[in-house]
Design a protein around this motif. Structure first.
Motif, mmCIF file in Angstrom:
data_model
loop_
_atom_site.group_PDB
_atom_site.id
_atom_site.type_symbol
_atom_site.label_atom_id
_atom_site.label_comp_id
_atom_site.label_asym_id
_atom_site.label_seq_id
_atom_site.Cartn_x
_atom_site.Cartn_y
_atom_site.Cartn_z
ATOM 1 N N PRO A 297 0.792 -1.350 0.016
ATOM 2 C CA PRO A 297 -0.071 -0.045 0.073
ATOM 3 C C PRO A 297 0.816 1.256 0.063
ATOM 4 N N SER A 298 2.126 1.314 0.273
ATOM 5 C CA SER A 298 2.917 2.380 0.347
ATOM 6 C C SER A 298 4.343 1.810 -0.051
ATOM 7 N N GLY A 299 5.281 2.883 -0.438
ATOM 8 C CA GLY A 299 6.696 2.581 -0.278
ATOM 9 C C GLY A 299 7.114 2.137 0.887
ATOM 10 N N MET A 300 6.792 2.877 1.935
ATOM 11 C CA MET A 300 7.368 2.597 3.313
ATOM 12 C C MET A 300 6.915 1.047 3.709
ATOM 13 N N ALA A 301 5.515 0.601 3.355
ATOM 14 C CA ALA A 301 5.361 -0.603 3.458
ATOM 15 C C ALA A 301 6.101 -1.624 2.904
ATOM 16 N N VAL B 197 19.932 9.469 2.059
ATOM 17 C CA VAL B 197 18.681 8.197 2.086
ATOM 18 C C VAL B 197 17.648 9.138 2.429
ATOM 19 N N TYR B 198 16.462 8.395 1.798
ATOM 20 C CA TYR B 198 15.029 8.841 2.228
ATOM 21 C C TYR B 198 15.009 8.882 3.712
ATOM 22 N N HIS B 199 14.440 9.831 4.250
ATOM 23 C CA HIS B 199 14.505 10.041 5.699
ATOM 24 C C HIS B 199 13.505 9.080 6.344
ATOM 25 N N ILE C 211 20.818 0.464 -0.427
ATOM 26 C CA ILE C 211 21.443 1.406 -1.316
ATOM 27 C C ILE C 211 20.080 2.121 -2.034
ATOM 28 N N GLU C 212 20.473 3.458 -1.956
ATOM 29 C CA GLU C 212 19.413 4.059 -2.796
ATOM 30 C C GLU C 212 20.185 4.920 -3.950
ATOM 31 N N THR C 213 19.798 4.788 -5.148
ATOM 32 C CA THR C 213 20.465 5.217 -6.250
ATOM 33 C C THR C 213 19.520 5.661 -7.222
ATOM 34 N N SER D 299 19.964 9.006 -5.056
ATOM 35 C CA SER D 299 19.691 9.012 -3.347
ATOM 36 C C SER D 299 18.678 10.386 -3.273
ATOM 37 N N ASN D 300 17.957 10.262 -2.270
ATOM 38 C CA ASN D 300 16.955 11.583 -2.006
ATOM 39 C C ASN D 300 17.616 12.281 -0.655
ATOM 40 N N PRO D 301 17.909 13.701 -1.087
ATOM 41 C CA PRO D 301 17.623 14.466 -2.250
ATOM 42 C C PRO D 301 18.727 14.937 -3.076
ATOM 43 N N VAL E 21 18.137 -2.445 -3.364
ATOM 44 C CA VAL E 21 18.244 -1.095 -4.068
ATOM 45 C C VAL E 21 17.108 -0.398 -4.061
ATOM 46 N N ASP E 22 16.913 0.707 -3.129
ATOM 47 C CA ASP E 22 15.534 1.802 -3.684
ATOM 48 C C ASP E 22 15.747 2.469 -4.879
ATOM 49 N N ALA E 23 15.213 2.242 -5.679
ATOM 50 C CA ALA E 23 15.294 2.630 -7.124
ATOM 51 C C ALA E 23 14.128 3.507 -7.515
ATOM 52 N N THR E 24 13.556 4.174 -6.500
ATOM 53 C CA THR E 24 12.144 5.064 -6.779
ATOM 54 C C THR E 24 12.516 6.156 -7.843
ATOM 55 N N PHE E 25 13.929 7.013 -7.451
ATOM 56 C CA PHE E 25 13.999 8.162 -8.463
ATOM 57 C C PHE E 25 14.407 7.541 -9.961
ATOM 58 N N HIS F 206 10.515 0.036 -4.834
ATOM 59 C CA HIS F 206 9.907 1.448 -5.413
ATOM 60 C C HIS F 206 8.970 1.831 -4.670
ATOM 61 N N ALA F 207 8.758 2.948 -4.372
ATOM 62 C CA ALA F 207 7.754 3.880 -3.830
ATOM 63 C C ALA F 207 7.052 4.199 -5.101
ATOM 64 N N ALA F 208 5.798 3.332 -5.384
ATOM 65 C CA ALA F 208 5.093 3.387 -6.618
ATOM 66 C C ALA F 208 4.121 4.532 -6.695
ATOM 67 N N THR F 209 4.087 5.433 -5.406
ATOM 68 C CA THR F 209 3.412 6.465 -5.257
ATOM 69 C C THR F 209 3.896 7.536 -6.008
ATOM 70 N N LYS F 210 5.122 7.416 -6.510
ATOM 71 C CA LYS F 210 5.963 8.264 -7.305
ATOM 72 C C LYS F 210 5.926 8.240 -8.614
ATOM 73 N N PHE F 211 6.923 7.811 -9.426
ATOM 74 C CA PHE F 211 6.827 7.747 -10.863
ATOM 75 C C PHE F 211 5.886 6.862 -11.599
ATOM 76 N N ALA G 108 -2.222 8.253 -5.987
ATOM 77 C CA ALA G 108 -2.469 7.014 -5.638
ATOM 78 C C ALA G 108 -1.025 6.753 -4.831
ATOM 79 N N MET G 109 -1.114 5.952 -3.712
ATOM 80 C CA MET G 109 -0.024 5.403 -2.963
ATOM 81 C C MET G 109 0.123 3.850 -3.396
ATOM 82 N N GLY G 110 1.481 3.606 -3.356
ATOM 83 C CA GLY G 110 1.876 2.087 -3.595
ATOM 84 C C GLY G 110 3.224 1.932 -3.437
HETATM 85 N N1 PLP Z 1 11.726 5.806 -0.763
HETATM 86 C C1 PLP Z 1 11.969 6.923 -1.438
HETATM 87 C C2 PLP Z 1 13.407 7.024 -2.126
HETATM 88 C C3 PLP Z 1 11.199 7.995 -1.149
HETATM 89 O O1 PLP Z 1 11.339 9.190 -1.745
HETATM 90 C C4 PLP Z 1 9.885 7.520 -0.643
HETATM 91 C C5 PLP Z 1 8.881 8.660 -0.355
HETATM 92 O O2 PLP Z 1 9.175 9.871 -0.548
HETATM 93 C C6 PLP Z 1 9.638 6.427 -0.221
HETATM 94 C C7 PLP Z 1 10.861 5.563 -0.317
HETATM 95 C C8 PLP Z 1 8.581 6.007 0.719
HETATM 96 O O3 PLP Z 1 7.087 5.979 -0.246
HETATM 97 P P1 PLP Z 1 5.923 6.076 0.380
HETATM 98 O O4 PLP Z 1 5.746 7.701 0.699
HETATM 99 O O5 PLP Z 1 5.031 5.682 -0.694
HETATM 100 O O6 PLP Z 1 5.727 5.478 1.617
#
Ligand code: PLP
Length: 350
Positions: free
Chosen positions: A69-73, A93-95, A126-128, A130-132, A154-158, A176-181, A188-190
């Protein structure tokens, strides 16, 4: 079907249970028992839209996808499944990830260490990019350093699978935080995990059924609709982001974008990615200057999050206390690049 534009639209065709060209929104939580094996019984255990979304995300990344249901989940699900003794996090890294890992360490669930202190069963996070700051980790190197036993995540959300497919480098798990791209429309969160190992995917699904961390029917449907245009959106947004980053270099003290030759991760990003992404951060000399610049923007909305069709700007310390005080994070949308540059030109001092 190798081209991601086709994959995003057709990878789930065979899972369609109705002849409808567009997937149906199916809100039912329960299904009549059937006297044949394999039928659906209850939504927490299985759902057509969830399975179709997983088919598309898995095909895009070259692995098996499990959605949340979210990236954090998704992040919580993989850490809890792996139950590491130690986790190594990168500095940038994402806070929310840092909060989750630090609080778990505080409860004695695991300890946080540097990558050289990891042992078999531990997680190298790894986050690449990275945020921000868009910092880049060399995935070939990270996978080789970890060898067998240490799990690389690897968090590849970006980047999205359009620009980076970490499994191809020997990485074990993609987040992936599917909420994003991936969903792409700020509505929608995912979240998703994509793994190489089929057995791990099955365990994650069974954890998800037990824990109840299943995405809702409408959210899954919106995400599935959003992902159809992911390759087109990300490529276009990336092109505009490159123009904006270059323009910014003449107008602000520091620009963080891996597409710029001056960025510390430029060479590695050029080697492992198919483009540098649509997130551009820059730093003003003071927090006041950063906040005022964001306040003056008219097309960029002053909001957190990223990856939607609309461009956003955030004075990042509002959400992430660890961000440099003068840092502004831009998520570049699908508006005209000229309009966005004019908006920035009007908002930035001098
Ligand atoms: N990972 C990255 C890199 C993010 O930027 C975010 C949210 O901004 C998350 C994870 C968490 O995603 P969500 O907000 O869908 O829980």
């Amino acid at each position: 079907m190798d081209d991601q534009r086709t994959v995003a639209i057709h990878a789930d065709d065979e899972l369609a249970e109705l002849p409808d060209v567009a997937p149906a929104i199916r809100p039912a939580t329960t299904f009549e028992h059937q006297d044949k094996p394999g039928g659906r019984t209850y939504r927490r255990a299985s759902h057509e839209t969830v399975e179709r979304l997983e088919a598309v995300l898995g095909a895009l990344d070259g692995g098996h996808a499990v959605v949340y249901p979210s990236g954090m989940a998704a992040i919580a699900a993989i850490v809890r499944r792996l139950r590491p003794r130690r986790i190594a996090l990168p500095d940038d890294v994402y806070h929310g990830t840092r909060l989750f890992v630090d609080e778990g360490a505080g409860h004695g669930d695991w300890s946080t260490v540097t990558p050289d202190a990891l042992e078999a069963g531990d997680i190298r996070w790894i986050e690449t990019p990275s945020n921000p700051k868009g910092l880049i980790t060399d995935l070939d190197r990270a996978a080789a350093e970890c060898g067998d036993g240490i799990v690389t995540v690897v968090d590849a959300t970006f980047a999205t699978p359009v620009l980076l497919r970490p499994l191809e480098f020997g990485i074990d798990v993609v987040v992936h935080a599917a909420t994003k791209f991936i969903a792409g429309h700020s509505d929608a969160m995912g979240g998703a995990l994509v793994v190489r190992d089929l057995e791990l995917a099955a365990k994650l699904r069974s954890d998800r059924t037990r824990d109840g961390a299943v995405p809702g029917a409408l959210e899954s449907w919106l995400t599935l609709r959003g992902v159809r245009t992911l390759p087109i959106r990300v490529r276009h947004q990336t092109e505009t982001a490159g123009r904006i980053a270059t323009w910014l270099t003449d107008h602000v003290p520091t620009v963080w974008y891996a597409g710029l030759p001056t960025h510390p991760g430029h060479e590695v990003a050029a080697k492992q990615m198919d483009g540098f992404g649509a997130i551009v951060s820059f730093e003003m000399d003071t927090a006041d200057e950063a906040r005022e610049a964001v306040d003056r923007l008219r097309i960029f909305r002053n909001a957190t999050s990223l990856g939607g069709v609309e461009s956003l700007a955030e004075h990042r310390v509002r959400s992430d206390p660890a961000a440099p005080p003068g840092l502004v994070r831009l998520s570049i949308g699908l508006e005209s690049p000229e309009d966005l540059i004019e908006d920035l030109n009007d908002a930035l001092p001098g």
